[in-house]
Structures are given as structure tokens and as C-alpha cells.
Design a protein around this motif. Structure first.
Motif, short mmCIF file in Angstrom:
data_model
loop_
_atom_site.label_atom_id
_atom_site.label_comp_id
_atom_site.label_asym_id
_atom_site.label_seq_id
_atom_site.Cartn_x
_atom_site.Cartn_y
_atom_site.Cartn_z
N ALA A 144 0.83 -1.21 0.00
CA ALA A 144 0.00 0.00 0.00
C ALA A 144 0.87 1.26 0.00
N LYS A 145 2.00 1.20 0.65
CA LYS A 145 2.89 2.37 0.71
C LYS A 145 3.42 2.72 -0.67
N THR A 146 3.56 1.72 -1.54
CA THR A 146 4.03 1.99 -2.91
C THR A 146 2.95 2.64 -3.77
N VAL A 147 1.68 2.60 -3.30
CA VAL A 147 0.58 3.18 -4.08
C VAL A 147 0.35 4.63 -3.68
N GLY A 148 0.22 4.88 -2.37
CA GLY A 148 -0.03 6.24 -1.93
C GLY A 148 -0.54 6.29 -0.51
N ASP A 149 -0.63 7.53 0.01
CA ASP A 149 -1.04 7.71 1.41
C ASP A 149 -2.47 7.24 1.66
N ASN B 4 -10.34 -8.31 2.36
CA ASN B 4 -10.45 -6.96 1.80
C ASN B 4 -9.11 -6.47 1.26
N CYS B 5 -8.04 -6.81 1.97
CA CYS B 5 -6.71 -6.38 1.54
C CYS B 5 -6.33 -7.01 0.20
N VAL B 6 -6.63 -8.28 0.05
CA VAL B 6 -6.33 -8.97 -1.20
C VAL B 6 -7.16 -8.38 -2.34
N THR B 7 -8.44 -8.11 -2.06
CA THR B 7 -9.30 -7.51 -3.09
C THR B 7 -8.78 -6.14 -3.50
N LEU B 8 -8.31 -5.36 -2.52
CA LEU B 8 -7.76 -4.03 -2.82
C LEU B 8 -6.53 -4.15 -3.72
N MET B 9 -5.68 -5.14 -3.47
CA MET B 9 -4.52 -5.36 -4.31
C MET B 9 -4.93 -5.76 -5.73
N LYS B 10 -5.95 -6.58 -5.84
CA LYS B 10 -6.42 -6.99 -7.16
C LYS B 10 -6.98 -5.80 -7.94
N LEU B 11 -7.69 -4.91 -7.23
CA LEU B 11 -8.20 -3.70 -7.88
C LEU B 11 -7.06 -2.83 -8.39
N GLY B 12 -5.97 -2.79 -7.61
CA GLY B 12 -4.80 -2.02 -8.05
C GLY B 12 -4.15 -2.63 -9.27
N LYS C 182 -5.64 -4.43 -11.52
CA LYS C 182 -6.55 -4.32 -12.66
C LYS C 182 -6.65 -2.88 -13.19
N ASN C 183 -6.70 -1.90 -12.32
CA ASN C 183 -6.97 -0.52 -12.73
C ASN C 183 -5.74 0.38 -12.72
N GLY C 184 -4.69 -0.09 -12.09
CA GLY C 184 -3.50 0.74 -11.98
C GLY C 184 -3.44 1.44 -10.63
N LYS C 185 -2.24 1.67 -10.17
CA LYS C 185 -2.05 2.25 -8.83
C LYS C 185 -2.57 3.68 -8.73
N GLU C 186 -2.44 4.45 -9.83
CA GLU C 186 -2.86 5.86 -9.78
C GLU C 186 -4.37 5.97 -9.59
N LYS C 187 -5.12 5.17 -10.34
CA LYS C 187 -6.57 5.21 -10.20
C LYS C 187 -7.00 4.69 -8.83
N LEU C 188 -6.29 3.68 -8.32
CA LEU C 188 -6.65 3.15 -7.00
C LEU C 188 -6.41 4.19 -5.92
N ILE D 269 -15.14 1.55 -3.04
CA ILE D 269 -13.93 1.81 -3.83
C ILE D 269 -14.07 1.18 -5.21
N ALA D 270 -14.66 -0.02 -5.28
CA ALA D 270 -14.86 -0.68 -6.57
C ALA D 270 -15.83 0.10 -7.44
N VAL D 271 -16.89 0.70 -6.83
CA VAL D 271 -17.85 1.51 -7.58
C VAL D 271 -17.18 2.75 -8.15
N ILE D 272 -16.37 3.39 -7.33
CA ILE D 272 -15.65 4.59 -7.79
C ILE D 272 -14.76 4.26 -8.98
N LEU D 273 -14.08 3.16 -8.89
CA LEU D 273 -13.22 2.74 -9.99
C LEU D 273 -14.03 2.38 -11.23
#
Length: 515
Positions: A413-418, A440-448, A450-456, A475-479
Motif C-alpha cells: 500500500a505504501k508503494t501506491v499512496g497515502d 479486503n486487503c487482497v481484493t484491494l490489491m487486485k483492484l490495483g 486491474k486498474n492501476g495504482k494511480e486510479k486506485l 472503492i470498486a464503484v468509484i473505480l
């Protein structure tokens, strides 16, 4: 004609020789000769009804005075003794008898007469047991019909103890054991204990057609339960089930079961037991009494007969006692787990939907597919909620999930952003343990991924603006809405020192805004 039957009957009742002479109207020498010859040949009362005086007369007459018979009389006592030896048959002994007669210039009986005469002699002298049952040849097993009650010390509830019986037909030596049920595990264990008690293994094992031992026994095939077949193979014995509805095939154990019912179950009818262990101890005590009880119709007892006549013909025991194994079939479900009835154990995930065989022992759980062992686990004695899973049985995605930990999630998560780091930290701390937030943590990583770290990072930032309690669904809806993150407009560094660049006249009421 001499009344041989009456002489033997009166002698068995304790009559004096003089009284027997008076009763049967025979001379003193005749009665004396009959009793001496009967004793020498082991003939005693009672006799079966079809053993006539003519038959007895033929057997008790002096063979040396038979000048009218051209045939040499066989030595039946010798034949009887030799038949008890492994591999010896009447045919072999007849051939040896013929050779001996030719050597001595005598005429032998034909094989049919030879066999008939021996069987008659054996029947009269009560030696038929050794004809039918050779020492070390078979062990017959069954459950006794009667049960022994025992009671719970607190509730007083009644339970039943079942009696296993094993018998060696030659010596009539028996083994009995009390069990809490008649299920397969106890059935197999009782066999193991019987072999240990006898100190050897019989060549054949003759059970009834109960399902814990025999699956099918028809004219065309005999199919054994896999666990029972495995036990027989381990001890080097062969299972020959009794024919269906033919109790005479295991008559000795049938009689022994009735005998055990009388001398164990009935003998202890006045005793009250409060545990299965008490019942087992009492049965073991009665077993020793039975095996040392004198025979009624011949000298000695069961133990002496076994030690003197049968033990040396038993097969040796294996060095390590057999560990009973119960086999069962199961279909592997989507979680690639199988059960021993209490806990669950993993198998390779590519067997999902396949039927496998499970071999259960006291300490191990083994799984076989098409004859090959595909999984092995140490069996857990107590119930546990979590299944026993080996990583190599899992798909790659599941193995990767197992490797996750809180530090790895935070580092990613630190490599993605604050904002992503904040959201990830919330998931790890929201439950009573970090593991509850792993999903939830695994799902968040999968979203990153799939969509890229910037969008996440943008989605997490928007999530935190909307709520202090992040939701992976939001978060998934926003993406999914696909909104690009707003880029901040940058100004020259020196523009800030001028403040508002429009003059006061611009804001003056009624002023010209285009000035």
C-alpha cells in the motif's frame, strides 16, 4: 452275543465288574477283556446310537486271532496321530500302508475300505475332531448373541457390551473380548487381540457374512471388505466365509459362543458393572476359567490341548501388530477436503469431483485415487474447527493467499499512496485480528493490479472524503465509474507574491469591469 454297549454303559456308571457280569450275563474274563480293550483304544460311554454291538465287536476283537481275514489291519491310532500333521492326508497314509503291506507280504485294504474303517474307528473313539480340523488350520470368529449390561454411574443409563468370540476347532481353545459396539474398528481389533492371545495365526479365517467383513458371498464370487482383506493379507491368512445360512461351516465357534454365553454372560448375571473397562476385566477373568476347565469327555483342558497339539502348527505372528484400518469412499468437493467423520483433511485440488478411497487408522489418514496414494495426514484425535490443509494441495491463488501477512499488505500500500495506505491500515485493524481483514486487503490489491495504482489511489482518496469507514465495495464503484483523477494546476512560483492582480476598481459597484 456280547452286549458291548451295556458293559461300557454300566462301567461308566461306576458298577463293579461283578455286578456288570451279572447284569449282562457274561463271564468274568469276557467283561474284563472288553473293558481293557475299550480302555486301550480310547472307547468310552456315551456312544452314538448307530454304534452297534456288531461294530464294537469288530473293533474290540483280538486282531491277532483273526486268521479268517486275508487283509492287514491298519494301525488306526498311528493314522490318527499322523493326520494331525500339516499336509498329511488319508490318501498319503493309505499309500504308505500299501507299501508296508507289500514289504511284509500282506494284502492291503482298498482306499475306500481303508478310509471307512478309519472314520468308524475315529467316530467310536471320539477322535473325529482331528479328522475335520487339523491343528493350526482355521480360526472361526463371530459375535455372541447375548450382551452384558453396564451402567452410567451418574445418570444410571444402561449400555450394552457385545462379546466377540474366536475359536480354534482342533483344540477348542477360545478367545473372548467385550466391546462397546460391533463396528468395524472393534471387529478388526478383536482379531488382532485374538492372534496375540493364541500366540500365532491359523491358516484360514472363517467368519460369518457380516458386512464389517464380507461385502458379498455368492455362488459366483466372494468379495471382502477392504479393511478385512488388508488384515488377512498382513497376517498371511486366508478368509473363507461360511456359506450363507450354513452355521455348520463354523460350528465350533457357534458352540463356543453358546458356551461363552453360559459361562460368561449367565455366570455374571448377578454382577453390576459401571464401565466398559470393568466388563472387559471380568470377561478376561472368565476366559481363563473356561480355557482351564477340564473336558467332560476326554482328559485335559482347552489350554493343554492347544499347547500340546496345536500351537506348534500355528503361523508365526508378525513383528509389529497390525494397526486396524477402516476404508471409506468419498467424493472430493469444491473445497478439496475429505473427512474422517470428525475433522477435514486436504487432497490435491485437481481431484475435485472425483471419487477417492480413504484409509483411516488410529494415527493416519491416507487418501487413494485409482490405487495410488495421493495424500497422507497425521490424524487428529480431537475435534478442531480448521481443516488440515497442505500448501501443495492448493491452487496457486490459494497458496499465494496463505503467504500474505500484514506487513506485506502495508508495504504494498505504501508503494501506491497515502490514501491507499490509510485504507489498507483500516482493513487490518477493523477486526479483532489482522487476518479478518485479509480478504479486503487482497481484493484491494487486485483492484490495483486491474486498474492501476494511480486510479486506485484516487479512489481511496475519494473514499476517505466520503466516509471515515472505508468500504471495498464503494472503492470498486468509484473505480467502475471510470472518472480520471483531477490533475492539479500549477502556477509559476512568483505568482503568489502579487496576491489579487485585479484592481479595486474592478470590484467597485457600478464600475466598468472591462477596464
Amino acid at each position: 452275543m456280547i452286549n458291548y454297549r451295556e458293559i461300557l454303559r454300566l462301567n461308566s456308571l461306576g458298577y463293579s465288574q461283578r455286578r456288570i457280569e451279572a447284569s449282562v450275563h457274561s463271564s468274568h474274563q469276557t467283561v474284563k477283556n472288553v473293558l481293557e480293550k475299550a480302555s486301550a483304544q480310547g472307547i468310552s460311554w456315551p456312544l452314538e446310537d448307530d454304534i452297534t454291538n456288531a461294530i464294537l465287536g469288530e473293533m474290540l476283537s483280538d486282531r491277532n486271532t483273526r486268521t479268517n481275514s486275508p487283509y492287514a489291519e491298519p494301525d488306526f491310532a498311528y493314522i490318527h496321530k499322523e493326520l494331525s500333521k500339516k499336509g498329511v492326508t488319508l490318501t498319503l497314509l493309505w499309500q504308505e500302508y500299501c507299501e508296508k503291506c507289500r514289504t511284509n507280504g500282506q494284502q492291503p485294504y482298498m482306499s475306500t475300505q481303508f478310509g471307512d474303517k478309519y472314520r468308524r474307528w475315529a467316530r467310536v473313539t471320539k477322535a473325529t475332531m482331528r479328522i475335520t480340523h487339523k491343528p493350526g488350520d482355521a480360526m472361526q470368529v463371530d459375535w455372541a448373541g447375548e450382551t452384558i449390561p453396564y451402567y452410567d454411574t451418574v445418570t444410571g443409563e444402561e449400555y450394552k457390551a457385545y462379546l466377540f468370540v474366536a475359536a480354534l476347532p482342533c483344540s477348542c481353545y477360545i478367545y473372548t473380548e467385550a466391546c462397546g459396539d460391533m463396528k468395524q474398528e472393534n471387529w478388526l481389533l478383536c482379531h488382532v487381540h485374538a492372534y496375540e492371545y493364541f500366540g500365532g495365526v491359523a491358516r484360514l479365517l472363517i467368519p460369518d457374512n457380516l458386512k464389517t467383513g464380507v461385502i458379498a458371498n455368492t455362488r459366483y464370487e466372494t468379495r471382502l471388505n477392504e479393511s478385512y482383506r488388508e488384515l488377512a493379507e498382513y497376517y498371511g491368512t486366508a478368509v473363507v466365509p461360511a456359506r450363507v445360512r450354513k452355521p455348520q461351516d463354523k460350528s465350533i465357534v457357534e458352540k463356543s459362543a453358546g458356551f461363552s454365553t453360559t459361562w460368561i454372560t449367565a455366570a455374571m448375571r448377578e454382577r453390576k458393572f459401571f464401565s466398559l473397562a470393568e466388563v472387559k476385566a471380568a470377561v478376561a477373568e472368565r476366559l481363563e476359567i473356561i480355557n482351564t476347565m477340564p473336558f467332560q469327555k476326554r482328559p485335559g483342558n482347552r489350554r493343554e490341548a492347544y499347547l500340546n497339539e496345536e500351537k506348534e502348527f500355528m503361523l508365526p505372528l508378525p513383528r509389529v501388530p497390525y494397526e486396524p484400518a477402516v476404508w471409506k469412499q468419498a467424493t472430493v468437493r469444491n473445497d478439496y477436503l475429505v473427512s474422517d467423520g470428525q475433522n477435514k483433511y486436504s487432497v490435491p485440488f485437481d481431484l475435485i469431483g472425483e471419487q477417492v478411497q480413504i484409509r483411516l487408522t488410529k494415527n493416519t489418514v491416507e487418501v487413494f485415487f485409482k490405487g495410488d496414494r495421493v495424500a497422507s495426514h497425521q490424524r487428529i484425535a480431537t475435534f478442531q474447527t480448521q481443516p488440515v490443509v497442505k500448501p501443495e494441495h492448493m491452487p496457486e491463488k490459494h497458496r499465494r493467499y496463505l503467504r500474505y501477512n500484514a506487513d506485506d499488505f502495508r508495504a504494498w500500500a505504501k508503494t501506491v499512496g497515502d490514501s491507499t495506505e490509510t485504507v489498507m491500515d483500516h482493513f487490518l485493524k477493523s477486526g479483532s485480528s489482522p487476518e479478518q481483514g485479509y480478504k479486503n486487503c487482497v481484493t484491494l490489491m487486485k483492484l490495483g493490479e486491474k486498474n492501476g495504482k494511480e486510479k486506485l489511489e484516487y479512489a481511496c482518496e475519494r473514499m476517505l472524503e466520503l466516509s471515515s469507514v472505508p468500504s471495498i465495495r464503494t472503492i470498486a464503484v468509484i473505480l467502475k465509474n471510470g472518472k480520471e483523477p483531477e490533475r492539479k494546476t500549477t502556477f509559476p512560483a512568483d505568482s503568489e507574491k502579487y496576491g489579487i492582480t485585479r484592481g479595486a476598481a474592478y470590484f467597485k459597484k457600478g464600475g466598468d469591469r472591462n477596464a
